[in-house]
Write a protein that holds these residues in place. Structure first.
Motif, mmCIF file in Angstrom:
data_model
loop_
_atom_site.group_PDB
_atom_site.id
_atom_site.type_symbol
_atom_site.label_atom_id
_atom_site.label_comp_id
_atom_site.label_asym_id
_atom_site.label_seq_id
_atom_site.Cartn_x
_atom_site.Cartn_y
_atom_site.Cartn_z
ATOM 1 N N GLU A 1 0.726 -1.425 0.020
ATOM 2 C CA GLU A 1 0.001 0.044 -0.092
ATOM 3 C C GLU A 1 0.921 1.440 -0.131
ATOM 4 O OE1 GLU A 1 -3.424 1.650 -0.756
ATOM 5 O OE2 GLU A 1 -3.427 -0.349 -0.268
ATOM 6 N N SER B 1 2.067 2.099 -3.437
ATOM 7 C CA SER B 1 1.002 2.180 -4.338
ATOM 8 C C SER B 1 0.944 3.407 -4.962
ATOM 9 C CB SER B 1 -0.256 1.577 -4.125
ATOM 10 O OG SER B 1 -0.241 0.334 -3.754
ATOM 11 N N LYS C 1 -1.578 0.367 -8.598
ATOM 12 C CA LYS C 1 -1.916 -0.110 -7.304
ATOM 13 C C LYS C 1 -1.479 -1.666 -7.274
ATOM 14 C CE LYS C 1 -5.100 3.030 -6.655
ATOM 15 N NZ LYS C 1 -4.905 3.969 -5.696
#
Length: 480
Positions: A244, A247, A252
């Motif tokens: 995360e 990203s 993503k």
């Protein structure tokens, strides 16, 4: 507007981190956050200070996939503007730093990894080969139970870490070892899932080797033995946070296919006895390197600069050596295992459940990539050094970073942010005595209940008694 300097100071507290912030605008409760501070003028960058005087710091490191280099980010780094644009995006999602900070502090407080690495290094592995092979079978069996009941990915990983911390290489008979492994698994499954599996079902999973009463007894015994202390920092949690963190709006990374690939590498590592000798954050970084290197062969939008957070400074050789050992095992795995006795049977099944429809994620492609990765000069050199050398290196880093020869209380103050408004982010905190390292197994500590909890329990008991008395009076009236 904040200018990021990218060193995040974290100071341990006894029960929680009390960080007092003097913002011009109050930002709410920000306990357990990673506090940005300057890297240039920090008094704690002085190498002459002892380990006792330095506060525990977590630093953002940048891994460059083009050159296989790893360096901490600072205002003097080469790609400073690139770093700034990437990290400032994540600054909007404060939960990433809060959660990562909590896991890093949890990892630093516990001595399970260090204790097991010492035990693993002292053990003559040739003499313990039978018990270690039995351990591999048990881990494969636990992953199979997790798969059959559709439990969360971290259940088996959590159980294996607890099992290694308390039972592996400690002389248990095979039957007792399996029963205790099942007890840990049931406790961890209740911690992570809402799925209720009956003890009779667990008994069938063991081919009726254990009676449901025996399983219930060992679960209660282990629960009392752990004394509520079974929460650990797990590699899978770090991997999700790192995905995360890296990203972007156009790329993503925290997707099911990439998580499934990462979990395959983590499960393969967990089956090995040396997996629990490494910090979860380090193991997660090696898995992240493997996963993103594989993804760069599939997708061209994967950035070549990726970020991780550590409280230790690990050399890139250690990261690549650990990744190389995992890749070497994956390269030798059968593509479609049909024998349940194969130690990687259920780990492969779990991966194929998620990715068997994706041609790019075919297990044969993963194995081909792992063979190419192992042939790299730096990785091959670290594999040739041997696993004992990597474990010894990790042990020294943990001892130098987390443990001190004697307890010491110090008051530290972090350096202010590089902010146009001076002295608006100075924070103070008390650092508790750090636990000295001890080779002996940890003694069970008595459970401490606060006065508030005891009073609440008494009030609850009083309410229960009043309800019973009211119900008995109503029954007597109804009979009359």
């Amino acid at each position: 507007m904040w200018k990021c300097a990218y060193v995040y100071s974290v100071v341990e507290g006894e029960r929680q981190i009390q960080i007092i912030t003097h913002h011009s605008h109050r930002m709410g409760d920000d306990r357990n956050q990673l506090v940005p501070s300057s890297t240039g003028d920090s008094p704690y960058n002085n190498n002459t200070l002892s380990a006792i005087q330095r506060p525990l710091q977590s630093t953002i490191f940048c891994y460059n996939f083009l050159s296989d280099t790893l360096e901490p980010i600072s205002s003097t780094s080469t790609d400073y503007q690139t770093h700034a644009s990437r990290i400032q995006r994540v600054g909007l999602h404060q939960y990433l730093f809060e959660h990562t900070n909590t896991l890093l502090l949890l990892e630093a407080r516990q001595s399970h990894t260090l204790n097991f690495s010492v035990l693993w290094l002292r053990t003559v592995l040739q003499r313990s080969a039978v018990s270690l092979i039995w351990r591999q079978s048990i881990v494969n069996w636990l992953i199979g139970i997790q798969r059959k009941n559709h439990m969360k990915e971290e259940v088996a990983q959590h159980c294996v870490r607890l099992l290694d911390a308390r039972d592996t290489l400690r002389g248990h008979y095979d039957r007792d070892y399996q029963l205790r492994a099942m007890g840990y698994f049931i406790l961890v499954a209740k911690f992570h899932n809402r799925i209720q599996v009956k003890l009779e079902e667990y008994s069938r999973y063991s081919a009726n080797a254990f009676d449901p009463r025996d399983i219930g007894h060992i679960v209660r015994h282990l629960f009392a033995e752990l004394n509520f202390d079974f929460q650990l920092a797990l590699p899978q949690e770090f991997v999700e946070l790192f995905l995360e963190l890296n990203s972007t709006e156009t790329c993503k990374l925290n997707e099911p296919k990439i998580r499934a690939l990462s979990n395959l590498f983590i499960h393969v590592a967990c089956i090995q006895s040396w997996a629990s000798c490494f910090n979860a954050s380090l193991l997660a970084t090696s898995v992240l390197v493997l996963s993103l290197k594989f993804m760069r062969h599939i997708r061209s939008d994967i950035p070549h600069l990726n970020y991780v957070l550590w409280t230790c400074t690990y050399p890139v050789e250690l990261v690549l050596g650990l990744a190389g050992y995992i890749a070497m095992i994956v390269a030798d795995m059968p593509s479609e295992p049909t024998d349940r006795a194969n130690h990687y049977f259920y780990a492969t099944k779990l991966y194929n459940d998620e990715c068997h429809h994706e041609m790019n994620f075919n297990l044969n492609h993963v194995k081909k990539f792992c063979r190419e990765f192992v042939q790299g000069s730096m990785v091959n050199r670290q594999i040739a050094v041997g696993m004992r050398s990597l474990v010894s290196q990790q042990r020294r880093i943990i001892e130098q970073s987390y443990f001190t020869p004697h307890s010491h209380v110090t008051v530290t103050q972090t350096t202010p942010l590089l902010n146009p408004i001076p002295n608006n982010l100075s924070r103070t905190s008390n650092d508790t005595p750090r636990k000295p390292f001890n080779d002996q197994p940890e003694q069970k500590q008595p459970m401490r209940l606060t006065v508030r909890a005891v009073l609440a329990a008494k009030r609850f008991g009083k309410q229960v008694m009043e309800r019973r008395q009211t119900r008995s009076r109503q029954d007597m009236i109804a009979v009359a």
